[in-house]
Design a protein around this motif. Structure first.
Motif, PDB file in Angstrom:
ATOM      1  N   THR A 207       0.832  -1.207   0.000  1.00 19.91           N
ATOM      2  CA  THR A 207       0.000   0.000   0.000  1.00 19.91           C
ATOM      3  C   THR A 207       0.862   1.251   0.000  1.00 19.91           C
ATOM      4  OG1 THR A 207      -1.774  -1.159   1.192  1.00 19.91           O
ATOM      5  CG2 THR A 207      -1.813   1.246   1.228  1.00 19.91           C
ATOM      6  N   LEU A 208       1.923   1.250   0.807  1.00 19.07           N
ATOM      7  CA  LEU A 208       2.832   2.393   0.837  1.00 19.07           C
ATOM      8  C   LEU A 208       3.472   2.635  -0.532  1.00 19.07           C
ATOM      9  CD1 LEU A 208       4.808   2.244   4.214  1.00 19.07           C
ATOM     10  CD2 LEU A 208       3.526   4.179   3.304  1.00 19.07           C
ATOM     11  N   LEU A 209       3.912   1.565  -1.170  1.00 14.19           N
ATOM     12  CA  LEU A 209       4.534   1.719  -2.489  1.00 14.19           C
ATOM     13  C   LEU A 209       3.517   2.224  -3.506  1.00 14.19           C
ATOM     14  CD1 LEU A 209       7.277   1.240  -3.924  1.00 14.19           C
ATOM     15  CD2 LEU A 209       6.326  -0.921  -4.743  1.00 14.19           C
ATOM     16  N   THR A 210       2.296   1.724  -3.421  1.00 13.48           N
ATOM     17  CA  THR A 210       1.247   2.184  -4.325  1.00 13.48           C
ATOM     18  C   THR A 210       0.979   3.672  -4.131  1.00 13.48           C
ATOM     19  OG1 THR A 210       0.215  -0.015  -4.268  1.00 13.48           O
ATOM     20  CG2 THR A 210      -1.126   1.811  -5.068  1.00 13.48           C
ATOM     21  N   ILE A 211       0.944   4.126  -2.896  1.00 17.53           N
ATOM     22  CA  ILE A 211       0.720   5.546  -2.599  1.00 17.53           C
ATOM     23  C   ILE A 211       1.837   6.396  -3.211  1.00 17.53           C
ATOM     24  CG2 ILE A 211       0.751   7.244  -0.738  1.00 17.53           C
ATOM     25  CD1 ILE A 211      -0.704   5.191   1.001  1.00 17.53           C
ATOM     26  N   LYS A 212       3.071   5.930  -3.132  1.00 18.57           N
ATOM     27  CA  LYS A 212       4.200   6.718  -3.601  1.00 18.57           C
ATOM     28  C   LYS A 212       4.331   6.721  -5.125  1.00 18.57           C
ATOM     29  CE  LYS A 212       7.323   4.767  -0.938  1.00 18.57           C
ATOM     30  NZ  LYS A 212       8.628   4.510  -0.311  1.00 18.57           N
ATOM     31  N   LEU A 213       3.919   5.646  -5.780  1.00 16.66           N
ATOM     32  CA  LEU A 213       4.112   5.536  -7.222  1.00 16.66           C
ATOM     33  C   LEU A 213       2.844   5.766  -8.030  1.00 16.66           C
ATOM     34  CD1 LEU A 213       6.436   2.379  -7.473  1.00 16.66           C
ATOM     35  CD2 LEU A 213       7.081   4.783  -7.275  1.00 16.66           C
ATOM     36  N   ARG A 214       1.715   5.967  -7.378  1.00 15.23           N
ATOM     37  CA  ARG A 214       0.437   6.023  -8.093  1.00 15.23           C
ATOM     38  C   ARG A 214       0.364   7.176  -9.095  1.00 15.23           C
ATOM     39  NH1 ARG A 214      -3.789   8.590  -3.677  1.00 15.23           N
ATOM     40  NH2 ARG A 214      -2.447  10.298  -2.998  1.00 15.23           N
ATOM     41  N   GLY A 215       1.058   8.293  -8.816  1.00 15.58           N
ATOM     42  CA  GLY A 215       0.951   9.439  -9.705  1.00 15.58           C
ATOM     43  C   GLY A 215       1.900   9.420 -10.882  1.00 15.58           C
ATOM     44  N   ARG A 216       2.775   8.458 -10.961  1.00 18.12           N
ATOM     45  CA  ARG A 216       3.790   8.466 -12.016  1.00 18.12           C
ATOM     46  C   ARG A 216       3.237   7.954 -13.342  1.00 18.12           C
ATOM     47  NH1 ARG A 216       9.307   6.593  -8.783  1.00 18.12           N
ATOM     48  NH2 ARG A 216       9.020   8.021  -7.007  1.00 18.12           N
ATOM     49  N   GLY A 217       2.397   6.938 -13.289  1.00 18.60           N
ATOM     50  CA  GLY A 217       1.732   6.468 -14.492  1.00 18.60           C
ATOM     51  C   GLY A 217       2.620   5.788 -15.509  1.00 18.60           C
ATOM     52  N   THR A 218       3.880   5.527 -15.192  1.00 17.91           N
ATOM     53  CA  THR A 218       4.780   4.872 -16.130  1.00 17.91           C
ATOM     54  C   THR A 218       4.628   3.356 -16.044  1.00 17.91           C
ATOM     55  OG1 THR A 218       6.585   4.785 -14.517  1.00 17.91           O
ATOM     56  CG2 THR A 218       6.408   6.770 -15.882  1.00 17.91           C
ATOM     57  N   LYS A 219       5.083   2.680 -17.074  1.00  9.77           N
ATOM     58  CA  LYS A 219       5.012   1.218 -17.073  1.00  9.77           C
ATOM     59  C   LYS A 219       5.890   0.632 -15.966  1.00  9.77           C
ATOM     60  CE  LYS A 219       3.907   0.676 -21.979  1.00  9.77           C
ATOM     61  NZ  LYS A 219       4.326   0.073 -23.283  1.00  9.77           N
ATOM     62  N   GLY A 220       7.047   1.265 -15.727  1.00 10.47           N
ATOM     63  CA  GLY A 220       7.929   0.778 -14.679  1.00 10.47           C
ATOM     64  C   GLY A 220       7.294   0.879 -13.305  1.00 10.47           C
ATOM     65  N   ALA A 221       6.591   1.985 -13.041  1.00 11.96           N
ATOM     66  CA  ALA A 221       5.925   2.157 -11.751  1.00 11.96           C
ATOM     67  C   ALA A 221       4.807   1.134 -11.579  1.00 11.96           C
ATOM     68  CB  ALA A 221       5.379   3.576 -11.629  1.00 11.96           C
ATOM     69  N   LYS A 222       4.025   0.934 -12.617  1.00 16.63           N
ATOM     70  CA  LYS A 222       2.930  -0.039 -12.538  1.00 16.63           C
ATOM     71  C   LYS A 222       3.467  -1.454 -12.342  1.00 16.63           C
ATOM     72  CE  LYS A 222      -0.207   2.694 -15.415  1.00 16.63           C
ATOM     73  NZ  LYS A 222      -0.978   2.755 -16.695  1.00 16.63           N
ATOM     74  N   ALA A 223       4.565  -1.767 -13.027  1.00 21.66           N
ATOM     75  CA  ALA A 223       5.162  -3.093 -12.876  1.00 21.66           C
ATOM     76  C   ALA A 223       5.707  -3.296 -11.475  1.00 21.66           C
ATOM     77  CB  ALA A 223       6.266  -3.295 -13.908  1.00 21.66           C
ATOM     78  N   ALA A 224       6.335  -2.258 -10.906  1.00 17.63           N
ATOM     79  CA  ALA A 224       6.886  -2.353  -9.550  1.00 17.63           C
ATOM     80  C   ALA A 224       5.772  -2.579  -8.530  1.00 17.63           C
ATOM     81  CB  ALA A 224       7.672  -1.088  -9.216  1.00 17.63           C
ATOM     82  N   ILE A 225       4.660  -1.871  -8.703  1.00 14.53           N
ATOM     83  CA  ILE A 225       3.527  -2.035  -7.785  1.00 14.53           C
ATOM     84  C   ILE A 225       2.971  -3.452  -7.880  1.00 14.53           C
ATOM     85  CG2 ILE A 225       1.157  -1.313  -7.328  1.00 14.53           C
ATOM     86  CD1 ILE A 225       1.972   1.505  -8.199  1.00 14.53           C
ATOM     87  N   ALA A 226       2.779  -3.929  -9.113  1.00 14.67           N
ATOM     88  CA  ALA A 226       2.221  -5.271  -9.304  1.00 14.67           C
ATOM     89  C   ALA A 226       3.142  -6.353  -8.745  1.00 14.67           C
ATOM     90  CB  ALA A 226       1.959  -5.512 -10.794  1.00 14.67           C
ATOM     91  N   LEU A 227       4.441  -6.235  -9.018  1.00 13.93           N
ATOM     92  CA  LEU A 227       5.387  -7.237  -8.536  1.00 13.93           C
ATOM     93  C   LEU A 227       5.470  -7.246  -7.009  1.00 13.93           C
ATOM     94  CD1 LEU A 227       8.308  -6.864 -11.124  1.00 13.93           C
ATOM     95  CD2 LEU A 227       6.712  -8.788 -10.890  1.00 13.93           C
ATOM     96  N   THR A 228       5.388  -6.070  -6.407  1.00 12.31           N
ATOM     97  CA  THR A 228       5.440  -6.002  -4.945  1.00 12.31           C
ATOM     98  C   THR A 228       4.219  -6.666  -4.331  1.00 12.31           C
ATOM     99  OG1 THR A 228       6.724  -3.961  -5.026  1.00 12.31           O
ATOM    100  CG2 THR A 228       5.584  -4.447  -2.963  1.00 12.31           C
ATOM    101  N   TRP A 229       3.036  -6.370  -4.871  1.00  9.84           N
ATOM    102  CA  TRP A 229       1.810  -7.001  -4.356  1.00  9.84           C
ATOM    103  C   TRP A 229       1.862  -8.523  -4.527  1.00  9.84           C
ATOM    104  CZ3 TRP A 229      -2.004  -5.385  -1.336  1.00  9.84           C
ATOM    105  CH2 TRP A 229      -2.242  -4.013  -1.207  1.00  9.84           C
TER     106      TRP A 229
END
Length: 301
Positions: A207-229
């Motif tokens: 959840t913390l990572l999602t909060i920090k990366l949610r506004g970036r909208g890049t493929k790398g940010a989305k991939a990092a969030i998905a992999l962490t979950w």
């Protein structure tokens, strides 16, 4: 909604007297300081620090010392078990129990690794971001641990291994079972602490990572969030499975522990989230530059 700024602090110092600037001359302005927060979550050491450290200290004291002083309650002759719980009744596995401990340690360290990688590119703010991350993460873990221990003391439910027959085992496993059955902790199955802490760690860190990366909208940010979950959830599920196979808890204990961990893992980071909607009030303190120097509190409402 419109953004309005209002000054509520007294002017600290006027512009230098004797200036030869005319009305058409531009004042010697300085760049406005960066008012962006170092972290999208707002946590205060004076408040959240004692909560995190206090709950962890009390929880571990109850788990590691107070429990050892409790009497060994007699086992119920006919324990009330549901259909799912009967599947692991009187089961024990030393290897699975050790595996659950190893996964619990690795799952507890995963958030530190993930958020260290996330904070690395933020030059000059790495320690500020990491300290905020770890404070919120430890607060979620501490509240989960303390609440789980209180429930354990109230429920006093024997673990499945408490009903296992040592004669069905041999060697080191038989000795380990006898030792486990003699431990008062064998009467604290509900809720599953392993599962609760691992789910809390998975949900809080993700959840913390999602909060920090949610506004970036890049493929790398989305991939990092998905992999962490996915990775954190996989460790939590693996821990819960080993707890069941090892005879440490019943399925109902695991479900209750997962619910407890998910509740604190989500609630604690979200409770610290800074408001971002234009319709919600925000207040910031910053310097005032220009002909008149001072301090200003700028608000959005």
């Amino acid at each position: 909604m419109t953004v309005q700024s209002f000054v509520v602090a007294a002017v600290l110092a006027q512009a230098p007297t004797g200036s030869s600037e005319g009305p058409d001359e531009a004042p010697n302005e300085e760049p406005v300081a960066d008012l962006e927060p170092v972290h999208p979550a707002n946590a205060r050491w004076a408040v959240d620090g004692p909560i995190a450290l206090g709950s962890l200290a009390v929880g571990f004291t109850m788990q590691l010392w107070v429990t050892k002083q409790l009497p060994l309650d007699p086992l119920p002759t006919r324990p009330a078990l549901g259909g799912f719980d009967r599947s692991v009744h009187a089961r024990y596995s030393k290897r699975a129990s050790l595996g659950a401990e190893v996964l619990q340690i690795s799952g507890g360290l995963l958030p530190f690794l993930v958020h260290t990688i996330e904070a690395a590119p933020h030059r000059g703010r790495v320690l500020a971001r990491l300290s905020r991350d770890f404070l919120i993460y430890e607060e979620a873990a501490g509240l989960t641990l303390l609440t789980g221990e209180i429930i354990k003391y109230a429920a006093r439910r024997p673990r499945p291994l408490a009903y296992a027959n040592p004669d069905d085992y041999s060697g080191a496993e038989r000795e380990a079972l006898i030792e486990a059955q003699a431990d008062p902790a064998s009467r604290q199955s509900f809720v599953s602490s392993h599962t609760a802490l691992m789910v809390a760690a998975a949900v809080a860190s993700s959840t913390l990572l999602t909060i920090k990366l949610r506004g970036r909208g890049t493929k790398g940010a989305k991939a990092a969030i998905a992999l962490t979950w996915i990775g954190a959830s996989g460790i939590a599920v693996g821990t819960a499975a080993l707890v069941l196979v090892g005879g440490q808890a019943y399925p109902s204990d695991v479900i209750a522990g997962a619910s407890l961990g998910a509740a604190f893992g989500a609630a604690v980071p979200l409770a610290h989230l800074r408001p971002k909607k234009p319709g919600r009030a925000t207040v910031r303190l910053g310097p005032l530059y220009g002909p008149t120097r001072g301090a200003a509190i700028m608000g959005r409402f």
